[in-house]
Write a protein that holds these residues in place. Structure first.
Motif, PDB file in Angstrom:
ATOM      1  N   PRO A   4       0.824  -1.214   0.000  1.00  0.00           N
ATOM      2  CA  PRO A   4       0.000   0.000   0.000  1.00  0.00           C
ATOM      3  C   PRO A   4       0.856   1.260   0.000  1.00  0.00           C
ATOM      4  O   PRO A   4       0.818   2.068   0.919  1.00  0.00           O
ATOM      5  N   ALA A   5       1.662   1.412  -1.063  1.00  0.00           N
ATOM      6  CA  ALA A   5       2.504   2.605  -1.194  1.00  0.00           C
ATOM      7  C   ALA A   5       2.800   2.841  -2.668  1.00  0.00           C
ATOM      8  O   ALA A   5       2.880   1.890  -3.458  1.00  0.00           O
ATOM      9  N   ASN A   6       2.960   4.088  -3.034  1.00  0.00           N
ATOM     10  CA  ASN A   6       3.316   4.458  -4.401  1.00  0.00           C
ATOM     11  C   ASN A   6       4.600   3.746  -4.817  1.00  0.00           C
ATOM     12  O   ASN A   6       5.503   3.531  -4.007  1.00  0.00           O
ATOM     13  N   TRP A   7       4.708   3.396  -6.100  1.00  0.00           N
ATOM     14  CA  TRP A   7       5.851   2.607  -6.571  1.00  0.00           C
ATOM     15  C   TRP A   7       7.172   3.323  -6.338  1.00  0.00           C
ATOM     16  O   TRP A   7       8.193   2.679  -6.047  1.00  0.00           O
ATOM     17  N   LYS A   8       7.191   4.665  -6.421  1.00  0.00           N
ATOM     18  CA  LYS A   8       8.452   5.391  -6.238  1.00  0.00           C
ATOM     19  C   LYS A   8       8.902   5.345  -4.780  1.00  0.00           C
ATOM     20  O   LYS A   8      10.100   5.217  -4.494  1.00  0.00           O
ATOM     21  N   LEU A   9       7.956   5.452  -3.848  1.00  0.00           N
ATOM     22  CA  LEU A   9       8.318   5.307  -2.440  1.00  0.00           C
ATOM     23  C   LEU A   9       8.900   3.926  -2.178  1.00  0.00           C
ATOM     24  O   LEU A   9       9.858   3.771  -1.407  1.00  0.00           O
ATOM     25  N   THR A  10       8.339   2.911  -2.819  1.00  0.00           N
ATOM     26  CA  THR A  10       8.803   1.545  -2.614  1.00  0.00           C
ATOM     27  C   THR A  10      10.200   1.367  -3.186  1.00  0.00           C
ATOM     28  O   THR A  10      11.077   0.768  -2.551  1.00  0.00           O
ATOM     29  N   VAL A  11      10.446   1.873  -4.384  1.00  0.00           N
ATOM     30  CA  VAL A  11      11.788   1.832  -4.962  1.00  0.00           C
ATOM     31  C   VAL A  11      12.795   2.513  -4.029  1.00  0.00           C
ATOM     32  O   VAL A  11      13.881   1.994  -3.748  1.00  0.00           O
ATOM     33  N   GLU A  12      12.433   3.677  -3.541  1.00  0.00           N
ATOM     34  CA  GLU A  12      13.365   4.501  -2.763  1.00  0.00           C
ATOM     35  C   GLU A  12      13.644   3.939  -1.374  1.00  0.00           C
ATOM     36  O   GLU A  12      14.678   4.261  -0.769  1.00  0.00           O
TER      37      GLU A  12
END
Length: 473
Positions: free
Chosen positions: A220-228
């Motif tokens: 449950p998080a935006n893909w960019k937050l997950t990448v970072e």
């Protein structure tokens, strides 16, 4: 851990403890050039706007501008070993049939019937095929993409079979990975990655490995937050305290290469500078091999007159030599131990080390910009007899399941992934609740995030890729 930065230029400050390169220089088996290099660049100190993480309109723009123009890892070559084998790769609303047309010819067809648009193969499917046939009206295409059959061809005199081949995305091969790009005018994969990082990747010979474990979970998080979340070791001391006694987190080295690749090197076998003086060399070794959160289960080894790092390198070398039947005497201690994390923008992480060779892949959920699809793949060397095992089937975890429950996942590493992803839920909600509309990043330890977001900005400033753009044969 405090340091006077008053006389330093922005981006020059480093952890006052021993550096990554100094740690590696002391190793018994010397590291190769790609390990011993440094390539940091100061990229500014401005906040990164949080709109990109919370706006559905921004996510729509990414599908039009970013995902259509970047090189993405779609599958491994071992997923399609024989002519006619195919693997469906989805990114947002886009879907591709990745298929082997000949021994040295792999193509990526847009996964849609040219009659009335029905998907030719279901999302997530793979297998072998002699044709790609529409389940709705029976139109079919040969494996080479040419139109094979129309139902009731007498009713379609206006269809020229020679012009009705399946449209294609661009395909490139590197390190055993199949990469695709929807933009016919994009730079080659080699130019996209750049000469420095490309030379590193070719040294690793990842084409000689295969997918041994494959785990997927949605967050449950935006893909960019997950990448970072995985781009820095700055969070280790708080988020993963169980590994800090044997992980030189604040000493980690950060590098950027061109526009699309960055990395860190995080040394193991050395205590975190945050814990300076609290652990002996034997304590460090014990924590890694028999302590809480360990990834090993052997009897307790001894440091003797040496260091924990050297004992761990020797132990790993012996374990992997025994397990693979290979001579690893010339492989550096750093490659045996350390975490090498390379990000290839936008969605792929490569971890080329010997102890934990992995791949991460991140994809946005096309139906919810606040969710991300995250995959972890563990790579093993192809057996010495050259017979490549089939790649592991993907294990899909539901939201409530722990990574520790996934078949083949080391429990200690699964716990680390659970800790990371617990933070993501809180971060997404916190950003949306915050009165501060920007992320404030460290100049050095979070440089990979800034580098990544600069690439996002670059693509978001472009015009949308026009519908119908495809490779023409």
């Amino acid at each position: 851990m405090n340091i006077d930065t008053g006389k330093l230029q922005p981006g020059e400050a480093r952890c006052p403890a021993i550096s990554t390169q100094d740690i590696i220089e002391r190793d018994k088996v010397a590291a190769p050039g790609w390990v011993r290099s440094e390539s940091y660049e100061f990229l500014g100190s401005e906040d990164v706007s949080t709109d990109r993480y919370v706006s559905a309109e921004y996510a729509d723009g990414e599908f039009e501008r970013l995902w259509t123009r970047t090189w993405q890892f779609a599958c491994r070559e071992e997923h399609i070993p024989e002519v006619g084998d195919y693997h469906v790769y989805d990114i947002g609303q886009y879907s591709f049939i990745i298929t082997r047309v000949a021994e040295n010819d792999i193509r990526a067809y847009y996964n849609a019937c040219l009659h009335r648009g029905t998907k030719l193969r279901a999302s997530g499917s793979e297998g072998g095929a002699s044709e790609f046939k529409c389940s709705f009206h029976g139109w079919s295409w040969n494996v080479d993409g040419t139109l094979k059959q129309m139902t009731c061809p007498w009713d379609f005199p206006h269809v020229d079979k020679k012009k009705f081949s399946l449209p294609e995305a661009r395909v490139a091969l590197l390190g055993g990975f199949v990469w695709i790009n929807m933009d016919p005018d994009a730079p080659s994969l080699e130019d996209y990655i750049g000469p420095q990082a490309l030379a590193h990747i070719r040294e690793w010979r990842l084409e000689d490995r295969y997918v041994h474990v494959h785990v997927q979970k949605s967050f449950p998080a935006n893909w960019k937050l997950t990448v970072e979340a995985f781009m820095e070791a700055y969070h280790v001391i708080v988020t993963h305290p169980q590994v800090a006694p044997s992980n030189a987190d604040a000493n980690s080295q950060y590098d950027v290469y061109g526009e699309h690749v960055n990395r860190f090197i995080s040394p193991l076998g050395v205590a975190s500078p945050h814990l300076e003086g609290k652990y002996s060399e034997q304590d460090i070794l014990d924590q890694f091999t028999v302590g809480d959160g360990t990834m090993l289960s052997d009897d307790r080894p001894s440091v003797g007159n040496g260091t924990a790092r050297q004992a761990m390198a020797d132990m790993f070398r012996g374990m992997f030599e025994q397990g693979t039947g290979s001579d690893l005497s010339s492989v550096s201690d750093s490659e045996m131990l350390d975490c090498f994390s390379y990000t290839i923008f936008p969605s792929c992480y490569l971890f080329p080390g010997i102890s934990l060779p992995m791949v991460y892949r991140f994809r946005p959920d096309p139906r919810n910009h606040r969710r991300c699809i995250y995959e972890v793949m563990f790579l093993r060397p192809v057996p010495r007899d050259g017979r490549r095992p089939d790649p592991a089937e993907v294990v899909i975890l539901s939201d409530e399941r722990s990574f520790t429950e996934a078949e083949g996942m080391d429990p200690g590493f699964g716990k680390i992934l659970d800790q990371d992803t617990d933070n993501l839920f809180l971060q997404q909600e916190g950003i949306e609740a915050s009165a501060k509309r920007g992320l404030t990043l460290g100049n050095y330890q979070e440089i990979r995030i800034r580098h990544f977001e600069r690439a996002v900005d670059k693509y978001m400033a472009m015009e949308p890729l026009k519908p119908g753009s495809a490779v023409k044969r």
